[in-house]
Design a protein around this motif. Sequence first.
Motif, PDB file in Angstrom:
ATOM      1  N   GLU A 164      -7.050  14.876 -10.644  1.00  0.00           N
ATOM      2  CA  GLU A 164      -6.601  13.891  -9.668  1.00  0.00           C
ATOM      3  C   GLU A 164      -6.493  14.476  -8.268  1.00  0.00           C
ATOM      4  OE1 GLU A 164      -2.754  10.951  -8.829  1.00  0.00           O
ATOM      5  OE2 GLU A 164      -2.696  12.441 -10.444  1.00  0.00           O
ATOM      6  N   LEU A 165      -7.136  13.817  -7.299  1.00  0.00           N
ATOM      7  CA  LEU A 165      -6.916  14.151  -5.903  1.00  0.00           C
ATOM      8  C   LEU A 165      -5.624  13.477  -5.447  1.00  0.00           C
ATOM      9  CD1 LEU A 165     -10.520  13.679  -4.454  1.00  0.00           C
ATOM     10  CD2 LEU A 165      -9.374  15.828  -5.033  1.00  0.00           C
ATOM     11  N   PRO A 166      -4.906  14.064  -4.497  1.00  0.00           N
ATOM     12  CA  PRO A 166      -3.646  13.459  -4.060  1.00  0.00           C
ATOM     13  C   PRO A 166      -3.849  12.033  -3.555  1.00  0.00           C
ATOM     14  CG  PRO A 166      -3.847  15.690  -3.204  1.00  0.00           C
ATOM     15  CD  PRO A 166      -5.173  15.336  -3.788  1.00  0.00           C
ATOM     16  N   MET A 167      -2.926  11.182  -3.911  1.00  0.00           N
ATOM     17  CA  MET A 167      -2.902   9.828  -3.383  1.00  0.00           C
ATOM     18  C   MET A 167      -2.687   9.894  -1.866  1.00  0.00           C
ATOM     19  SD  MET A 167      -0.100   6.922  -4.420  1.00  0.00           S
ATOM     20  CE  MET A 167      -0.494   7.057  -6.161  1.00  0.00           C
ATOM     21  N   THR A 168      -3.343   9.017  -1.111  1.00  0.00           N
ATOM     22  CA  THR A 168      -3.106   9.031   0.328  1.00  0.00           C
ATOM     23  C   THR A 168      -1.642   8.688   0.601  1.00  0.00           C
ATOM     24  OG1 THR A 168      -3.750   6.707   0.563  1.00  0.00           O
ATOM     25  CG2 THR A 168      -5.475   8.355   0.891  1.00  0.00           C
ATOM     26  N   PRO A 169      -1.045   9.326   1.601  1.00  0.00           N
ATOM     27  CA  PRO A 169       0.364   9.072   1.903  1.00  0.00           C
ATOM     28  C   PRO A 169       0.685   7.592   2.106  1.00  0.00           C
ATOM     29  CG  PRO A 169      -0.353  11.029   3.070  1.00  0.00           C
ATOM     30  CD  PRO A 169      -1.585  10.422   2.451  1.00  0.00           C
ATOM     31  N   ILE A 170      -0.215   6.866   2.766  1.00  0.00           N
ATOM     32  CA  ILE A 170       0.074   5.453   3.031  1.00  0.00           C
ATOM     33  C   ILE A 170       0.051   4.643   1.735  1.00  0.00           C
ATOM     34  CG2 ILE A 170      -2.304   4.697   3.487  1.00  0.00           C
ATOM     35  CD1 ILE A 170       0.922   3.703   5.415  1.00  0.00           C
ATOM     36  N   THR A 171      -0.759   5.068   0.762  1.00  0.00           N
ATOM     37  CA  THR A 171      -0.770   4.380  -0.532  1.00  0.00           C
ATOM     38  C   THR A 171       0.536   4.629  -1.271  1.00  0.00           C
ATOM     39  OG1 THR A 171      -3.178   4.556  -0.696  1.00  0.00           O
ATOM     40  CG2 THR A 171      -1.982   4.139  -2.732  1.00  0.00           C
ATOM     41  N   ALA A 172       1.040   5.865  -1.188  1.00  0.00           N
ATOM     42  CA  ALA A 172       2.336   6.175  -1.798  1.00  0.00           C
ATOM     43  C   ALA A 172       3.433   5.317  -1.180  1.00  0.00           C
ATOM     44  CB  ALA A 172       2.651   7.655  -1.637  1.00  0.00           C
ATOM     45  N   VAL A 186       7.637   1.777  -7.320  1.00  0.00           N
ATOM     46  CA  VAL A 186       7.984   3.144  -7.716  1.00  0.00           C
ATOM     47  C   VAL A 186       8.504   3.894  -6.494  1.00  0.00           C
ATOM     48  CG1 VAL A 186       7.083   5.340  -8.563  1.00  0.00           C
ATOM     49  CG2 VAL A 186       6.304   3.200  -9.577  1.00  0.00           C
ATOM     50  N   ASN A 187       9.677   4.490  -6.616  1.00  0.00           N
ATOM     51  CA  ASN A 187      10.269   5.213  -5.495  1.00  0.00           C
ATOM     52  C   ASN A 187       9.383   6.367  -5.041  1.00  0.00           C
ATOM     53  OD1 ASN A 187      12.536   3.564  -5.463  1.00  0.00           O
ATOM     54  ND2 ASN A 187      13.679   4.890  -6.862  1.00  0.00           N
ATOM     55  N   LEU A 188       9.451   6.645  -3.758  1.00  0.00           N
ATOM     56  CA  LEU A 188       8.666   7.730  -3.181  1.00  0.00           C
ATOM     57  C   LEU A 188       9.169   9.078  -3.700  1.00  0.00           C
ATOM     58  CD1 LEU A 188       6.383   7.689  -1.017  1.00  0.00           C
ATOM     59  CD2 LEU A 188       8.129   8.321   0.644  1.00  0.00           C
ATOM     60  N   ASP A 189       8.231   9.914  -4.151  1.00  0.00           N
ATOM     61  CA  ASP A 189       8.545  11.275  -4.584  1.00  0.00           C
ATOM     62  C   ASP A 189       8.222  12.211  -3.413  1.00  0.00           C
ATOM     63  OD1 ASP A 189       8.077  13.960  -5.575  1.00  0.00           O
ATOM     64  OD2 ASP A 189       8.067  13.143  -7.605  1.00  0.00           O
ATOM     65  N   ARG A 190       9.252  12.792  -2.810  1.00  0.00           N
ATOM     66  CA  ARG A 190       9.040  13.584  -1.599  1.00  0.00           C
ATOM     67  C   ARG A 190       8.079  14.752  -1.824  1.00  0.00           C
ATOM     68  NH1 ARG A 190      11.245  14.405   3.368  1.00  0.00           N
ATOM     69  NH2 ARG A 190      11.007  16.523   4.201  1.00  0.00           N
ATOM     70  N   GLU A 191       8.212  15.444  -2.955  1.00  0.00           N
ATOM     71  CA  GLU A 191       7.341  16.592  -3.221  1.00  0.00           C
ATOM     72  C   GLU A 191       5.886  16.158  -3.325  1.00  0.00           C
ATOM     73  OE1 GLU A 191       6.752  20.177  -6.535  1.00  0.00           O
ATOM     74  OE2 GLU A 191       8.541  18.905  -6.592  1.00  0.00           O
ATOM     75  N   ASN A 198      -0.452  17.364   2.859  1.00  0.00           N
ATOM     76  CA  ASN A 198      -1.133  18.651   3.010  1.00  0.00           C
ATOM     77  C   ASN A 198      -2.634  18.528   2.772  1.00  0.00           C
ATOM     78  OD1 ASN A 198      -0.958  21.573   3.431  1.00  0.00           O
ATOM     79  ND2 ASN A 198      -1.534  21.725   1.271  1.00  0.00           N
ATOM     80  N   TYR A 199      -3.022  17.642   1.842  1.00  0.00           N
ATOM     81  CA  TYR A 199      -4.451  17.435   1.572  1.00  0.00           C
ATOM     82  C   TYR A 199      -5.081  16.511   2.619  1.00  0.00           C
ATOM     83  CZ  TYR A 199      -8.762  16.034  -0.779  1.00  0.00           C
ATOM     84  OH  TYR A 199     -10.082  15.778  -1.072  1.00  0.00           O
ATOM     85  N   TRP A 200      -4.441  15.360   2.867  1.00  0.00           N
ATOM     86  CA  TRP A 200      -5.080  14.333   3.683  1.00  0.00           C
ATOM     87  C   TRP A 200      -5.013  14.601   5.179  1.00  0.00           C
ATOM     88  CZ3 TRP A 200      -8.559  11.239   1.843  1.00  0.00           C
ATOM     89  CH2 TRP A 200      -8.545  10.964   0.453  1.00  0.00           C
ATOM     90  N   LYS A 201      -4.228  15.580   5.605  1.00  0.00           N
ATOM     91  CA  LYS A 201      -4.274  15.938   7.039  1.00  0.00           C
ATOM     92  C   LYS A 201      -5.615  16.565   7.387  1.00  0.00           C
ATOM     93  CE  LYS A 201      -1.981  20.464   6.474  1.00  0.00           C
ATOM     94  NZ  LYS A 201      -3.104  21.317   6.867  1.00  0.00           N
ATOM     95  N   ASP A 202      -6.330  17.078   6.370  1.00  0.00           N
ATOM     96  CA  ASP A 202      -7.624  17.734   6.583  1.00  0.00           C
ATOM     97  C   ASP A 202      -8.798  16.942   6.002  1.00  0.00           C
ATOM     98  OD1 ASP A 202      -6.422  19.971   7.840  1.00  0.00           O
ATOM     99  OD2 ASP A 202      -5.992  20.862   5.884  1.00  0.00           O
ATOM    100  N   HIS A 203      -8.530  15.757   5.430  1.00  0.00           N
ATOM    101  CA  HIS A 203      -9.580  14.957   4.806  1.00  0.00           C
ATOM    102  C   HIS A 203      -9.421  13.486   5.198  1.00  0.00           C
ATOM    103  CE1 HIS A 203      -9.338  18.534   2.228  1.00  0.00           C
ATOM    104  NE2 HIS A 203     -10.601  18.302   1.908  1.00  0.00           N
ATOM    105  N   ALA A 204     -10.484  12.723   5.043  1.00  0.00           N
ATOM    106  CA  ALA A 204     -10.423  11.283   5.266  1.00  0.00           C
ATOM    107  C   ALA A 204     -11.462  10.604   4.387  1.00  0.00           C
ATOM    108  CB  ALA A 204     -10.660  10.939   6.730  1.00  0.00           C
TER     109      ALA A 204
END
Length: 207
Positions: A164-172, A186-191, A198-204
């Motif tokens: 699994e690639l990280p879910m985009t922050p906005i989707t979370a 589902v409540n936001l999981d901060r970790e 960390n992943y999506w700041k460098d990807h789109a």
Amino acid sequence: MATSDSKSLVVDPFCFRQFAEQEASKTYGGAVFSNTVADFEGIVNARYKEEQLKEGYAPFCKHLFILNDFTQAKVNVLKITPENEGLLRSSYEARNDKELPVLQRYFPKDLVKEDDLPVAKYLDLILYSREQINKENESMGKEKDPETAPWGIVSIKAQDVDYELPMTPITAMRNALGKDQGGSGVNLDREKYMEAVNYWKDHANVS
């Protein structure tokens, strides 16, 4: 679409936009498949093994990773570089008329070189349980779906890795909204959220 008592997986109507035979695909920016929904369901059900399911972001969500040897779907995530960062665009988008629009960042597909997007090696099938799908449909005022298959495919990601690639922050963030706003409640999981940043700041995404 008829109910599928003999199938473990069916393509949920939310995911129809990823199939070229469906009208909704004309405005969808992610991976779109030339396979029919019926053919796709036949292939993935033949490969389905319950023990291969991976945990998702909530108990009702699972992932099934399968080898992509039957579609021409291309990877649609690019690393941001000094050479391509000028191509990035942003817009407010909702996935359907029931959802709140949220800010998205992406590479326009028509500006990306064809060679930069290889055919994906794997497909990540994101599954929601039948119970969760029914709850979300009810919360959004939709008619009850007569489908009985235990898992609905709500999204398909074409990628080069079988995890699994990280879910985009906005989707979370969207998922943390109530079901009546298109989220899953589902409540936001901060970790997990910080892993995604960390992943999506460098990807789109390319869309």
